[in-house]
Structures are given as structure tokens and as C-alpha cells.
Design an enzyme around this catalytic site. Structure first.
Site, short mmCIF file in Angstrom:
data_model
loop_
_atom_site.label_atom_id
_atom_site.label_comp_id
_atom_site.label_asym_id
_atom_site.label_seq_id
_atom_site.Cartn_x
_atom_site.Cartn_y
_atom_site.Cartn_z
N HIS A 488 -0.57 -5.24 -1.56
CA HIS A 488 -0.12 -3.91 -2.01
C HIS A 488 1.23 -3.98 -2.73
O HIS A 488 1.62 -3.04 -3.42
CB HIS A 488 -0.07 -2.94 -0.82
N ASP A 543 -4.86 -7.61 3.01
CA ASP A 543 -3.63 -7.31 2.25
C ASP A 543 -2.83 -8.60 2.06
O ASP A 543 -1.83 -8.84 2.73
CB ASP A 543 -2.81 -6.26 3.01
N SER A 641 7.93 -5.33 2.91
CA SER A 641 6.52 -5.65 2.65
C SER A 641 6.38 -6.98 1.89
O SER A 641 7.11 -7.24 0.93
CB SER A 641 5.86 -4.54 1.83
#
Length: 704
Positions: A488, A543, A641
Site C-alpha cells: 500500500h 500487503d 508503513s
């Protein structure tokens, strides 16, 4: 016999005579039989057959059946066989026991013609009906030369007779010519060319006196590559006066040499020429007597010089001498190659030519050169033995320590082989690979603190941490060319600008410690699903993404890769196992940190991870590809992230003691419900196959 039968018989007689007298071309074989055969023959017959085969053949007649009324001397019925005016036989009877029956023995005509006359009288044959005869005739080749001479006839051939199929041929002795009648010979002395590899030549009439006034010329001319030797045989008698040969002589002419004039009564020694052509001239005047000469000429192949020995090679085959059309090959010793001048050749073959020279000069055998060893990426090479990259030289590759080591299981020692290439001691032609040392920071700070509730990392303490500039996020260097991050973070991006080698991102563009990492390709896991309308992810399953860098990064104390797990489900991620998470994400003060922070947090059990803090099931999907970790006040948050969740590996040593291993990457920061308590991570060991497959495929395609 009735009138009708008589008419038919008369018709047959007239037709058979017509065929016999028609003069049609002779054939090589045929059949003849009595009228009406195999029915009984009629009375009052007078049948004639003239049989003929081609000239040069005799005619042979064989009876297959004969049944003619027997009588004394075949007086009543008979078959007469004639050759010219000579009667060869008069036959009758029923079988070979009868006196005048021919039996199975063939009748051979002395010429190529036979006449058969079949006669029957007018008397009734009585109760027994006689069948007649059936015979086969064929051409038989005869030895005309062996035929006895007829009275008053001369020989078929004056000199030599040669039997051939259907006839004979005549030929003459040397010096004589066959006359137009093809039988008689007349003395000639007009010369001739002898081309066979050996032969006999003699003067006209030898050993009788030579005719006066001769001027005979002979030429011996054989194939180039052979030289001629003359051997005089038997009587040698050429009139001479003193040492001169003014009247009768034999002159031998060899190209490139003075003419040799021979006469007298003593045969010369063998004359060895160095030529494939020798001319002879025999001369007699009108007076004097010479009985002449006779010689045999032989030929021998021209000799070539023996080839010299070859250093580090051998010449085959090995002969004591080499002559025209002999060939040689050269084979080099193991570790040496054939060279013609400065050009390497695959093989060597040379033939002795007709001029006594080899058609190619000898080559050399030079030691094999494997060429300069290939450069090793992130490493080097040194010679252990030998030099100049020659056969059996030994080299050793090494990697640029301390940041690179040889790939496990490969040999670093290579030898120059006889085939001209470098081969490792474990029989590989491929270069060894230097792989980056992973998970071993040089920093002495081995204890870690927090992100929320964490502490600042020292430079080089987490050297695999990568900062993603836009969007803000993190990643992990897993080799000197690849970064692992969350899908992502990179979705919708064609390229990324990242930085490594620094723990402080304030004014990072101008930081002299930061290393710029530019992406070349981005690989999002194919199981990461996006909404076709918004282009955003549907959930956080799979992911994970790989980023290939445009160039390899310079490894050092502040920039090193982290190790991946060695295998899937190795039992490391058990509940409450402590690991570290790091990043520049939002702190407890609500702002993004410019300093790299890290914190040690425990892995949570899956039941806890599948529920929110109220104990209710999560609305977000929680799959087998994820795990969660954290505790109150310690967690990853926005801006972290893609960053790493890592822990140090411990293993039991050979002596049973616990040894510290490298840091390994087990998680990628993916998502969370809220900061300061629990974060969710992509489980890296579930993707080891995809990661390695993607990296190896890219390396093959790019030839790295």
C-alpha cells in the site's frame, strides 16, 4: 490320313521353310520341334530347319524329347543334324537305350549354323503313334584362340591372340603394328607414351638383330608425384666404337639433366631419375649389328622431408620416411593448443605434395590461455599458482569484507582447464557470487528502546532501515539491490525516491550521510487486490512489495541489508516473543519524527489479534498472511508503513551453548486499529518463495 489333315501338314511345311530361309537376324537361343508336337507326326514328312546364332559363337543343340520310329540306320523315319556338308548325327528311336537315339548329350556345332532335316516315309506307323521331337538351341562362346588349325590355314593371329565374347582380337609385340587385316603384324618404330606405373620396353626385334636405319622414340610419363627408375634386363648389345656411340646408341633424356648416351655390351646400372618423365631414343644406322636392349621401368613416390619434432605435441603417423600423398597430423599435449602463426586452429592436416614439399608448414603447440579471470562483483581475485592465465594456473576469488561474503556452498578456488576456461574445484564454470552480509550491524548498541515509548536509533544501529520520501513510509534493504516494503506504500507509483544510511531525515536532500536510492522496477505481490474503480486496495492481505534499485548501493557501517527468515513457519513468531519495529512515523506527541525511532514489542496470539480492544471481531480482514504485535504505549503508527519488524536469531552452538545470530526480518508494517497498543504486520516468511523467485528472475533477465 484324310485330305484335311494332309492340307494342314503341307501348309506347316511351307511356313517353316519360309522362316528358315527368310534371313532374319540370328538370335542367342530358341526352340525347335516337329510339326504338331506333342501330337504324333504325320507320314511323308520332309521338314528342314536352318538354325543360326551370331557370328563368333558356336551353336549347341540339346534334345528335350525324341520319339521317332526306330529302324536299322534310321532308314524309314529320321532326324538328320548337319553342319555345312558334314553330318553330325542321324537320329531315331524312343529312348536312350536305342542305338540311334541322341539321349541327353548336347550336340555342338563347329560353326554358328546347324541344319535339321526331319523325314518320315509314307508307310503307316502301325499301332504305336510316334510323337516326334523337341529341342533347345543356344549360342555358346568358344575359345577361338585355342581352336585347332585347319589343314592349310595359318594362325588366327601372327603374334598374340586374345579371346573375347563372341570372337577374338589380335595384338602385336612391342615395336610392331597390327595391320588392317587385324591379324598380321608389321615392324614399326614410331614411338609411344607409357603411362602405367611400371612396364617393360625393348628394342624392335629384341633379342634378334635390330633392323637398320631405326630412329625409335619412347616416352615414359607417369603421374606427377612419382619418379622413374630404369632397370636394364638380360642382354644389352648396342654397337659402339671406342667410348663414343657414333652409329648405334640409346639416348636417355631426363628433364633438367644432361642427356645420357648408351652403347656397348655392358648393361648400365639402374638409372634413378628425379622426374616423372623420361624420354628414350634408339638409333641404328644402315650398317653394323645390334641386338638391342630390354628394360623394366618402375616408379616410386617422391619423398618429402621428415617433419621436425613439435614441442609439447607429437606428429602422427610416425614413418621412417614420408612420400607423395602421405599425410601427417599434429596433436598437442593436454593443456596446449594448435597455433598457426597467431591464429588458433581447430586441427592440423598436411599432405606430401608431388614436388616433395608439405602443403602446409608445421604449426606450434602453445600453452592454453584461459584469459583474464572475470571480475567478481563486490570482490576480487588473486593467483595462488601459475601465471599469465595459463593451463593449470590456480586462482582464488574473495569478497569485499566485511560487507560481502561468498555464497554458501560454492568454491572460491578455480583452475585453468585444458579446454581453455576456468573451472572451480567443485566442477562449476559459473563465477562465485558475493552476497551481502545481512543482519549484522557494526554498532555497539545492541539494546533497543521504543517508537511509541521507544528511543532514538544511533547511526548504523538499524542499517537496513530505508526512508520512503513520498508517500512517507519505510522499507527494509534485503540486498544491495532490493528493498522490501508494503504494497500500500507503493501502489499507484511508477517510481520511488528513497534514502538509506541515515537515522536523521531532517534536511535529508542535503545530508552527506544519506544515500539516495532510486527505484528501477516495482513488484507488488499478485495477491494484493485493488478496487478497479478507485485503484485502492480492497484489504491488506498480501500487503508486500519488492523494489529493484537502479544500481547497487555501497554497503558500509551505516547501510547494510537485513536477513530474511531461512524457512517458512520456523516457530519464531510465537506469542509474546519480543521483536523490534522501527520508523520515522507519528510519535506520542502526534508529530512525525525526524529521528529514526525503534521499540521492542511482543508478538500477540492470533485470538487476540482477531478482535478489537472491546473483544469484538475485527471489521478489517485478518488472514494467515498477517500477525500483530505491540503493547500499551508501544506500537508503530502512521508514517511507519512498510518498515521492518525484526528480531535477533539465537541458535545453539556445537558445544551446546546459546550463540547470537543475525537479525532477521519477520514482518512489514501494514496497518493498525489505533496507535500505542497493537499494529498489524505482513508475515514475511509466507512470501520467501515469491521474493526469491522475483529476484532471481530479474537477475537472469538482466544478466547480473
Amino acid at each position: 490320313m484324310g485330305p484335311l489333315t494332309t492340307d494342314i501338314w503341307l501348309l506347316c511345311v511351307s511356313q517353316c521353310l519360309a522362316v528358315a530361309l527368310s534371313g532374319s537376324s540370328p538370335v542367342l537361343y530358341g526352340e525347335v520341334q516337329s510339326p504338331g508336337y506333342p501330337n504324333p507326326y504325320p507320314a511323308s514328312l520332309n521338314e528342314v530347319w536352318d538354325l543360326a546364332v551370331p557370328q563368333g559363337f558356336a551353336l549347341q543343340l540339346t534334345f528335350r524329347y525324341l520319339d521317332i520310329e526306330p529302324s536299322q540306320d534310321c532308314y524309314y523315319d529320321s532326324l538328320t543334324v548337319m553342319s555345312g556338308k558334314k553330318v553330325l548325327g542321324r537320329f531315331c528311336g524312343q529312348n536312350s537305350a536305342d542305338e540311334h537315339h541322341p539321349g541327353n548329350s548336347p550336340i555342338l556345332s563347329p560353326s554358328n549354323h546347324l541344319r535339321l532335316i526331319f523325314q518320315s516315309d509314307s508307310s503307316s506307323p502301325g499301332p504305336h503313334q510316334h510323337i516326334g521331337f523337341k529341342a533347345f538351341y543356344q549360342a555358346i562362346d568358344v575359345d577361338d584362340c585355342a581352336s585347332p588349325l585347319q589343314e592349310g590355314e595359318g594362325p588366327l593371329c601372327q603374334h598374340y591372340c586374345h579371346n573375347i565374347l563372341g570372337g577374338y582380337l589380335c595384338s602385336c609385340r612391342h615395336g610392331y603394328e597390327l595391320q588392317p587385316n587385324n591379324r598380321t603384324c608389321q615392324l614399326q618404330c614410331g614411338g609411344g607414351v607409357f603411362t602405367e606405373p611400371r612396364g617393360l620396353i625393348s628394342s624392335p626385334g629384341y633379342p634378334n638383330l635390330s633392323p637398320p636405319g631405326l630412329s625409335c622414340h619412347y616416352t615414359i610419363r607417369v603421374e606427377p608425384g612419382f619418379h622413374i627408375t630404369l632397370h636394364f634386363l638380360g642382354l644389352f648389345d648396342i654397337e659402339h666404337q671406342l667410348s663414343q656411340c657414333p652409329h648405334h646408341w640409346l639416348k636417355v633424356s631426363i628433364p633438367g639433366h644432361a642427356d645420357l648416351l648408351l652403347c656397348g655390351s655392358e648393361a648400365p646400372a639402374p638409372i634413378v631419375s628425379s622426374s616423372n618423365e623420361v624420354r628414350l631414343e634408339y638409333h641404328t644406322d644402315q650398317r653394323g649389328d645390334s641386338r638391342g636392349w630390354r628394360l623394366e621401368y618402375t616408379t616410386e613416390r617422391v619423398q618429402c622431408p621428415s617433419p621436425r619434432s613439435i614441442s609439447h605435441g607429437r606428429v602422427t603417423p610416425q614413418f621412417t620416411e614420408y612420400r607423395f600423398r602421405d599425410y601427417i597430423r599434429v596433436k598437442c599435449d593436454t593443456g596446449y593448443k594448435l597455433m598457426m602463426g597467431e591464429k588458433e586452429i581447430g586441427g592440423y592436416f598436411s599432405m606430401c605434395k608431388s614436388d616433395g614439399q608439405w602443403h602446409l608448414p608445421l604449426p606450434e603447440c602453445r600453452i592454453i590461455d584461459c584469459g583474464t579471470p572475470s571480475n567478481l562483483l563486490n570482490g576480487g581475485v588473486q593467483f595462488l599458482s601459475g601465471s599469465l592465465n595459463q593451463y593449470q594456473s590456480v586462482i582464488q576469488y574473495h569478497c569485499s569484507a566485511p560487507y560481502y561474503v561468498l555464497e554458501r556452498g560454492v568454491s572460491d578456488v578455480y583452475r585453468c582447464e585444458a579446454q581453455g576456461y576456468w573451472r572451480s574445484l567443485n566442477d562449476s564454470l559459473d563465477l562465485p557470487k558475493c552476497v551481502a552480509v545481512c543482519g549484522e550491524p557494526e554498532s555497539k548498541h545492541s539494546d533497543f528502546g521504543r517508537i511509541f515509548g521507544g528511543r532514538e536509533a544511533e547511526p548504523g544501529q538499524i542499517p537496513w532501515q530505508v526512508y520512503v520520501n513520498d508517500p512517507k513510509g519505510g522499507g527494509s534493504l534485503i540486498s544491495d539491490r532490493w528493498v522490501l516494503t508494503a504494497a500500500h506504500v507503493v501502489e499507484g507509483k511508477d517510481s520511488l525516491l528513497m534514502y538509506g544510511g541515515t537515522a536523521d531525515i531532517e534536511n535529508i536532500e542535503s545530508s552527506k550521510n544519506a544515500v539516495t536510492l532510486q527505484s528501477q522496477k516495482i513488484f507488488i505481490h499478485p495477491g494484493y487486490l485493488e478496487d478497479p474503480k478507485s485503484g485502492k486496495h480492497i484489504n491488506y492481505d498480501n500487503d508486500i512489495a519488492l523494489v529493484k534499485l537502479k544500481s547497487r548501493v555501497p554497503l558500509g557501517p551505516h547501510l547494510l541489508p537485513i536477513c530474511l527468515p531461512e524457512r517458512k513457519d520456523d516457530g519464531t513468531l510465537i506469542s509474546e516473543r519480543l521483536g523490534f519495529v522501527s520508523g520515522w512515523g507519528r510519535t506520542e506527541h502526534g508529530t512525525l519524527s525526524s529521528k529514526l525511532l525503534y521499540v521492542e514489542i511482543p508478538v500477540k496470539d492470533r485470538d487476540t489479534c482477531s478482535k478489537n480492544k472491546d473483544g469484538k471481531p475485527l471489521e478489517q480482514m485478518f488472514t494467515e498472511n498477517m500477525f500483530c504485535a505491540g503493547e500499551k504505549g508501544k506500537d508503530s503508527c502512521h508514517g511507519d508503513s512498510g518498515g521492518p519488524f525484526f528480531l535477533r536469531e539465537f541458535r545453539r552452538g556445537a558445544g551446546g551453548q546459546i550463540e547470537r545470530g543475525p537479525f532477521r526480518l519477520y514482518g512489514v508494517v501494514s496497518w493498525g486499529l489505533y496507535c500505542r497498543e497493537r499494529g498489524y504486520y505482513t508475515k514475511v516468511d509466507n512470501y520467501l518463495g515469491w521474493i526469491r523467485e522475483t529476484m532471481e528472475r530479474e537477475e537472469r533477465h538482466s544478466g547480473e
